[in-house]
Design a protein around this motif. Structure first.
Motif, PDB file in Angstrom:
ATOM      1  N   ALA A 101      10.113 -25.989  -2.176  1.00 50.42           N
ATOM      2  CA  ALA A 101      10.585 -24.673  -2.065  1.00 50.42           C
ATOM      3  C   ALA A 101       9.536 -23.767  -2.515  1.00 50.42           C
ATOM      4  O   ALA A 101       9.573 -22.426  -2.377  1.00 50.42           O
ATOM      5  N   LEU A 102       8.759 -24.230  -3.620  1.00 50.52           N
ATOM      6  CA  LEU A 102       7.744 -23.327  -4.171  1.00 50.52           C
ATOM      7  C   LEU A 102       6.692 -23.171  -2.998  1.00 50.52           C
ATOM      8  O   LEU A 102       6.233 -21.923  -3.217  1.00 50.52           O
ATOM      9  N   ARG A 103       6.277 -24.099  -2.252  1.00 50.14           N
ATOM     10  CA  ARG A 103       5.287 -23.672  -1.316  1.00 50.14           C
ATOM     11  C   ARG A 103       6.033 -22.692  -0.173  1.00 50.14           C
ATOM     12  O   ARG A 103       4.878 -21.907   0.204  1.00 50.14           O
ATOM     13  N   ALA A 104       7.028 -22.606  -0.102  1.00 44.41           N
ATOM     14  CA  ALA A 104       7.571 -21.810   0.986  1.00 44.41           C
ATOM     15  C   ALA A 104       8.003 -20.340   0.371  1.00 44.41           C
ATOM     16  O   ALA A 104       7.869 -19.490   1.052  1.00 44.41           O
ATOM     17  N   ALA A 105       8.073 -20.490  -0.832  1.00 48.11           N
ATOM     18  CA  ALA A 105       8.420 -19.054  -1.423  1.00 48.11           C
ATOM     19  C   ALA A 105       7.296 -18.021  -1.399  1.00 48.11           C
ATOM     20  O   ALA A 105       6.246 -18.439  -1.461  1.00 48.11           O
ATOM     21  N   GLY A 106       7.749 -16.751  -1.042  1.00 52.90           N
ATOM     22  CA  GLY A 106       6.707 -15.618  -0.948  1.00 52.90           C
ATOM     23  C   GLY A 106       5.978 -15.600   0.312  1.00 52.90           C
ATOM     24  O   GLY A 106       4.976 -15.048   0.571  1.00 52.90           O
ATOM     25  N   THR A 107       6.319 -16.476   1.301  1.00 52.11           N
ATOM     26  CA  THR A 107       5.642 -16.633   2.574  1.00 52.11           C
ATOM     27  C   THR A 107       6.078 -15.639   3.488  1.00 52.11           C
ATOM     28  O   THR A 107       7.334 -15.558   3.477  1.00 52.11           O
ATOM     29  N   ALA A 108       5.471 -14.696   3.857  1.00 51.05           N
ATOM     30  CA  ALA A 108       5.901 -13.718   4.879  1.00 51.05           C
ATOM     31  C   ALA A 108       5.249 -13.509   5.931  1.00 51.05           C
ATOM     32  O   ALA A 108       3.839 -13.871   5.762  1.00 51.05           O
ATOM     33  N   PRO A 109       5.426 -12.714   6.843  1.00 51.46           N
ATOM     34  CA  PRO A 109       4.726 -12.653   8.078  1.00 51.46           C
ATOM     35  C   PRO A 109       3.348 -11.628   7.805  1.00 51.46           C
ATOM     36  O   PRO A 109       3.443 -10.906   6.689  1.00 51.46           O
ATOM     37  N   ALA A 110       2.251 -11.975   8.168  1.00 53.34           N
ATOM     38  CA  ALA A 110       0.986 -11.109   7.893  1.00 53.34           C
ATOM     39  C   ALA A 110       1.235  -9.558   8.056  1.00 53.34           C
ATOM     40  O   ALA A 110       1.859  -9.478   9.125  1.00 53.34           O
ATOM     41  N   PRO A 111       0.665  -8.974   7.241  1.00 50.42           N
ATOM     42  CA  PRO A 111       0.880  -7.476   7.617  1.00 50.42           C
ATOM     43  C   PRO A 111       0.323  -6.905   8.819  1.00 50.42           C
ATOM     44  O   PRO A 111      -0.531  -7.604   9.309  1.00 50.42           O
ATOM     45  N   ALA A 112       0.818  -6.043   9.577  1.00 47.36           N
ATOM     46  CA  ALA A 112       0.164  -5.391  10.679  1.00 47.36           C
ATOM     47  C   ALA A 112      -1.017  -4.930  10.454  1.00 47.36           C
ATOM     48  O   ALA A 112      -1.523  -4.625   9.316  1.00 47.36           O
ATOM     49  N   GLY A 113      -2.065  -4.744  11.524  1.00 48.91           N
ATOM     50  CA  GLY A 113      -3.165  -4.075  11.618  1.00 48.91           C
ATOM     51  C   GLY A 113      -4.385  -4.890  10.938  1.00 48.91           C
ATOM     52  O   GLY A 113      -5.373  -4.229  10.498  1.00 48.91           O
ATOM     53  N   LEU A 114      -4.360  -6.192  10.853  1.00 52.03           N
ATOM     54  CA  LEU A 114      -5.226  -6.873  10.349  1.00 52.03           C
ATOM     55  C   LEU A 114      -6.523  -7.262  11.313  1.00 52.03           C
ATOM     56  O   LEU A 114      -7.536  -7.557  11.018  1.00 52.03           O
ATOM     57  N   ALA A 115      -6.010  -7.338  12.792  1.00 53.43           N
ATOM     58  CA  ALA A 115      -7.071  -7.744  13.783  1.00 53.43           C
ATOM     59  C   ALA A 115      -8.306  -6.641  13.877  1.00 53.43           C
ATOM     60  O   ALA A 115      -8.160  -5.341  13.464  1.00 53.43           O
ATOM     61  N   GLY A 116      -9.450  -7.220  13.849  1.00 50.16           N
ATOM     62  CA  GLY A 116     -10.527  -6.465  14.215  1.00 50.16           C
ATOM     63  C   GLY A 116     -11.316  -5.986  12.489  1.00 50.16           C
ATOM     64  O   GLY A 116     -11.812  -4.986  12.544  1.00 50.16           O
ATOM     65  N   ARG A 117     -10.717  -6.492  11.422  1.00 52.20           N
ATOM     66  CA  ARG A 117     -11.127  -5.871  10.292  1.00 52.20           C
ATOM     67  C   ARG A 117     -12.144  -6.878   9.615  1.00 52.20           C
ATOM     68  O   ARG A 117     -12.733  -6.463   8.565  1.00 52.20           O
TER      69      ARG A 117
END
Length: 374
Positions: free
Chosen positions: A235-251
């Motif tokens: 449960a702790l490992r899964a907590a706080g995992t969210a899709p990566a924010p948009a706009g990371l490609a090419g940075r």
């Protein structure tokens, strides 16, 4: 294992980077973070131990300090070690080993001290002893005070399970994370490494930006301790995992003149799950250009000169790097790791005075930093 129990937790980190690691622990919400020699102390219970292993990017290992007592001679150490409630955190069916160190104490023989504590565990708990045991008890006797800790990490925390391919002198992920933090990186700006080697800086920066937990892919020694709650851990490992924010490609950009380094970096990025956001290209430092978009951070761990002749031969490389950055990276900040002030000077970059120093691969290296380049 009482998960509500509170005790001192010692976050081991690279000497010289204690203040940076303390800032990370504070930002992560750990209680009472205090920098001390060789690490950071915080207070908490076993859940905080799990979280520190899972989330802290700059920690080398996490020690749970479970007991402390005075011991002036080996017989006293033997007697008091038997009073430690080993069954609260060790399992009788899991092998254990003891590592001891002695400093400025009447007990001076570390091997004899370790034997006494091993005997106390074996006879009191029945746990088998093994030189290859995953579970390690660390006893530190300093000024006659014996502190007993459980190494809850197992393998060093820089081993995250993603970087299988490495070059000759790989930078540890834990050091890369702390150097990024020291340079003010918080995941919201582009990062360029023009001598990327196996890709550590670029991959670490991408993971930070994506919110990926550094310990997400590996196992830990605390999973072999008494009372470990596998469901609570999941449960702790899964907590706080969210899709990566948009706009990371090419940075996140890495380059290297060596084709093998580029292949390694791409493979490592794929294992880390950041391949979609990272770019690795083969070219010389003189062909480096700034990516489109806002300025960010250039951070680089160039070759070091371990002998005088090596240092002289590297000066043109450092000079070329500095010229390229000064011409094409206006507004970007720069961090350069090197073991030799003359090499840093050869870049002609406007480094600030001082700079944090740390041991890397047996060499003392300093992180030289600039503000935004003109």
């Amino acid at each position: 294992m009482n998960t509500d129990q509170s005790f001192e937790i010692f976050i081991v980190t690279a000497p010289g980077l204690e203040a940076v690691a303390c800032a990370e622990a504070q930002a992560a919400g750990f209680a009472n973070p205090t920098p001390v020699k060789g690490g950071v102390t915080v207070t908490g219970g076993w859940r905080e131990v799990w979280r520190a292993n899972l989330e802290l990017r700059g920690a080398t290992r996490i020690l749970a300090r479970v007991a402390a007592f005075r011991a002036l001679h080996l017989a006293q150490l033997d007697k008091r070690a038997r009073r430690v409630p080993w069954a609260e955190f060790l399992r009788p069916d899991v092998p254990v080993r003891v590592e001891a160190s002695c400093k400025a104490s009447r007990i001076y023989h570390a091997g004899a001290a370790a034997q006494r504590i091993e005997r106390a565990i074996a006879e009191g708990l029945g746990a088998p002893l093994s030189a290859e045991a995953e579970v390690v008890i660390k006893a530190r006797i300093d000024d006659d005070l014996c502190t007993i800790s459980v190494d809850t990490s197992g393998e060093s925390l820089h081993k995250r399970g993603h970087k299988e391919a490495v070059n000759k002198a790989p930078l540890r992920e834990t050091l890369a994370a702390l150097f990024l933090r020291q340079c003010g990186y918080d995941g919201r700006e582009p990062v360029v490494d023009p001598m990327c080697g196996s890709g550590t800086f670029v991959i670490e920066a991408a993971e930070i930006a994506a919110g990926l937990k550094p310990g997400r892919s590996r196992a830990f020694a605390f999973e072999r301790l008494a009372g470990f709650d596998a469901d609570a851990w999941q449960a702790l490992r899964a907590a706080g995992t969210a899709p990566a924010p948009a706009g990371l490609a090419g940075r996140f950009h890495g380059s290297d003149r060596d084709a093998g380094a580029i292949a390694m970096s791409r493979a490592n990025a794929g294992r880390a799950g950041v391949a979609d956001w990272t770019e690795f290209r083969q070219h010389a430092i003189s062909d480096l250009t700034a990516p489109e978009g806002p300025p960010g951070l250039v951070i680089v761990n160039p070759p070091y000169g371990t002998r005088i002749g090596d240092r002289k031969s590297l000066i043109p490389l450092y000079h070329a790097m500095g010229q390229t950055l000064m011409k094409g990276f206006a507004g970007w900040r720069v961090g350069v790791l090197t073991n030799e002030p003359a090499l840093a000077k050869a870049t002609e970059l406007p480094f600030a005075e001082g700079g944090v120093s740390v041991s890397n691969g047996g060499l003392r290296v300093t992180l030289h930093q600039t503000g935004p380049l003109p």
